[in-house]
Design an enzyme around this catalytic site. Structure first.
Site, mmCIF file in Angstrom:
data_model
loop_
_atom_site.group_PDB
_atom_site.id
_atom_site.type_symbol
_atom_site.label_atom_id
_atom_site.label_comp_id
_atom_site.label_asym_id
_atom_site.label_seq_id
_atom_site.Cartn_x
_atom_site.Cartn_y
_atom_site.Cartn_z
ATOM 1 N N LYS A 16 123.776 -26.527 43.572
ATOM 2 C CA LYS A 16 124.053 -27.193 44.850
ATOM 3 C C LYS A 16 124.682 -26.172 45.791
ATOM 4 O O LYS A 16 125.763 -25.654 45.530
ATOM 5 C CB LYS A 16 124.995 -28.374 44.652
ATOM 6 C CG LYS A 16 125.371 -29.046 45.968
ATOM 7 C CD LYS A 16 126.110 -30.332 45.765
ATOM 8 C CE LYS A 16 126.512 -30.932 47.109
ATOM 9 N NZ LYS A 16 127.250 -32.187 46.937
ATOM 10 N N LYS A 22 119.542 -28.267 45.150
ATOM 11 C CA LYS A 22 119.825 -28.958 46.407
ATOM 12 C C LYS A 22 120.366 -27.999 47.430
ATOM 13 O O LYS A 22 121.285 -27.246 47.082
ATOM 14 C CB LYS A 22 120.845 -30.067 46.115
ATOM 15 C CG LYS A 22 121.383 -30.798 47.309
ATOM 16 C CD LYS A 22 122.438 -31.773 46.882
ATOM 17 C CE LYS A 22 123.005 -32.456 48.104
ATOM 18 N NZ LYS A 22 124.116 -33.301 47.779
ATOM 19 N N SER A 55 119.729 -34.853 53.715
ATOM 20 C CA SER A 55 119.806 -35.555 54.997
ATOM 21 C C SER A 55 119.360 -34.691 56.177
ATOM 22 O O SER A 55 118.649 -35.157 57.062
ATOM 23 C CB SER A 55 121.224 -36.075 55.217
ATOM 24 O OG SER A 55 122.160 -35.007 55.164
HETATM 25 C C1 PBG Z 1 128.908 -34.936 48.098
HETATM 26 C C2 PBG Z 1 127.439 -35.023 48.363
HETATM 27 C C3 PBG Z 1 126.830 -34.484 49.489
HETATM 28 C C4 PBG Z 1 125.487 -34.821 49.406
HETATM 29 C C5 PBG Z 1 125.304 -35.548 48.234
HETATM 30 N N1 PBG Z 1 126.530 -35.658 47.589
HETATM 31 C C6 PBG Z 1 127.398 -33.785 50.656
HETATM 32 C C7 PBG Z 1 128.314 -32.659 50.470
HETATM 33 O O1 PBG Z 1 128.324 -31.988 49.442
HETATM 34 O O2 PBG Z 1 129.082 -32.430 51.389
HETATM 35 C C8 PBG Z 1 124.499 -34.449 50.462
HETATM 36 C C9 PBG Z 1 123.237 -35.203 50.469
HETATM 37 C C10 PBG Z 1 122.488 -35.105 51.745
HETATM 38 O O3 PBG Z 1 122.809 -34.330 52.664
HETATM 39 O O4 PBG Z 1 121.513 -35.841 51.850
HETATM 40 N N2 PBG Z 1 129.337 -34.947 46.838
#
Ligand code: PBG
Length: 354
Positions: free
Chosen positions: A203, A256, A282
């Site tokens: 991630k 991701k 997103s």
């Molecule tokens: C946080 C989390 C995030 C997303 C999924 N879980 C955002 C972040 O890490 O700040 C992002 C998913 C998306 O942008 O669609 N644990």
């Protein structure tokens, strides 16, 4: 073989693209509704929906609406949803206790959806950011540093709460070191050997999560997430993260975001025999929808191509906000388009003859 003759003939690759039927029968990668996971944003209340301005077409849903949406998707062939709760700001604290509240929004949503649609796979996000007053995924000390091992204790409580509510897979998205092994151990010790772990392994600290943070109303009060999420410049480090998660007991490994990180998906595909999930996040959704609204491109065609590419790179499973659009427009359109065309041609011929 008359090789001299053959050498003088051009190689015609276009023969394999010459008709819809030939293209279809030779297509190497296909998208199926079972490849897609729909993330759902949850809010308190009954019969409530609330739009997310940076994610056109996506709404936060009260649990009753979430059940209806999940049932609709499942009927169309979607096999899994991923849940993300919007927590009222008054319930957000420094220590994130609401994250493991067994009567909270998250627990109630899991129970209600699993009761209503037992055959649907429900995936629960495990991270503290919706529940902390500062918006970080972990507990922080008075210097603003993220506390790894203390956070893991919270994640364990959160995973056990979700397991108790009936979750199929817990999905730690926090990027603390050692959390997959700790969660696996706690699940097993408490009798939840059947609950899987879908680990957000690679991630990245991405600018593409901004609309998601709008959806959950999480603002990072200080600093950024670079001390726990991966540097986008790094690829070997992502392999290390994924290999560790696999050794710690992850059932599915996630990369991701997805479309900017196809090289990571492809590389991981060669290094692991575990299923690979990718999160089309997103921001990847919002960029396309914004251009679509300007009339600059066709969102459904771009989503189809993007998701196909993510799968071609090696992902088995794709989390995407475009899931509903895909099954409503692209997937049936792709089948019906060719079918209705050939049926039309046939009936025209029959008319002419008659
Ligand atoms: C946080 C989390 C995030 C997303 C999924 N879980 C955002 C972040 O890490 O700040 C992002 C998913 C998306 O942008 O669609 N644990």
């Amino acid at each position: 073989m008359p090789t001299t003759l053959l050498r003088n003939l051009p190689i015609r690759l276009r023969r394999n693209r010459s008709s819809e039927a030939v293209r279809r029968m030779l297509q190497e990668t296909t998208l199926h509704p079972a490849d897609l996971v729909q993330p759902l944003f949850l809010i308190e209340g009954d019969n409530r929906t609330s739009p997310i301005s940076s994610m056109p077409g996506i709404e936060r849903l009260s649990v009753d609406h979430a059940v209806k949406e999940a049932a609709y998707l499942h009927n169309k062939g979607i096999q899994a949803i991923a849940l993300f709760p919007y927590i009222d700001p008054s319930q957000r604290t420094m220590s994130a206790e609401e994250a493991w509240n067994r009567n909270g929004l998250f627990a109630r949503a899991i129970r209600t959806i699993k009761d209503a649609i037992p055959s649907l796979c429900v995936i629960g996000d495990v991270a503290l950011d919706p529940f902390t007053s500062h918006g970080h995924d972990g507990l922080v000390n008075n210097k603003g540093a993220i506390l790894n091992d203390e956070t893991i204790e919270c994640l364990i409580q959160m995973a056990l709460m979700q397991a108790d509510a009936g979750i199929d897979f817990v999905a730690p998205s926090d990027m603390m070191d050692g959390r997959v092994g700790a969660i696996r151990q706690a699940l097993d010790q408490n009798g939840y050997i059947h609950v899987g772990i879908l680990a957000y392994s690679a991630k990245y600290a991405s600018a593409l999560y901004a609309p998601f943070r709008d959806a959950l109303g999480t603002r990072i009060a200080f600093g950024d997430k670079k001390t726990y999420q991966l540097n986008p410049a790094n690829s070997r480090e992502a392999m290390l993260e994924a290999m560790l998660d696999e050794q710690e007991g992850a059932d599915i490994l996630m990369v991701k975001p997805a479309s900017l990180y196809l090289d990571i998906i492809a590389k991981l595909r060669t290094q692991s025999h575990r299923p690979i999930a990718a999160y089309h996040v997103s921001g990847e959704y919002a960029m396309v929808m914004a251009a679509h609204q300007m009339g600059w491109l066709d969102a459904d065609k771009v989503f189809f191509e993007t998701l196909l590419s993510i799968k071609r790179a090696g992902a088995d499973l794709i989390f995407t906000y475009a899931t509903k659009r895909m099954i409503e427009h692209i997937y049936p359109f792709h089948l019906k388009g060719a079918q209705s065309k050939s049926i039309q041609i046939l009936s025209n011929r029959i008319k002419k003859r008659g």
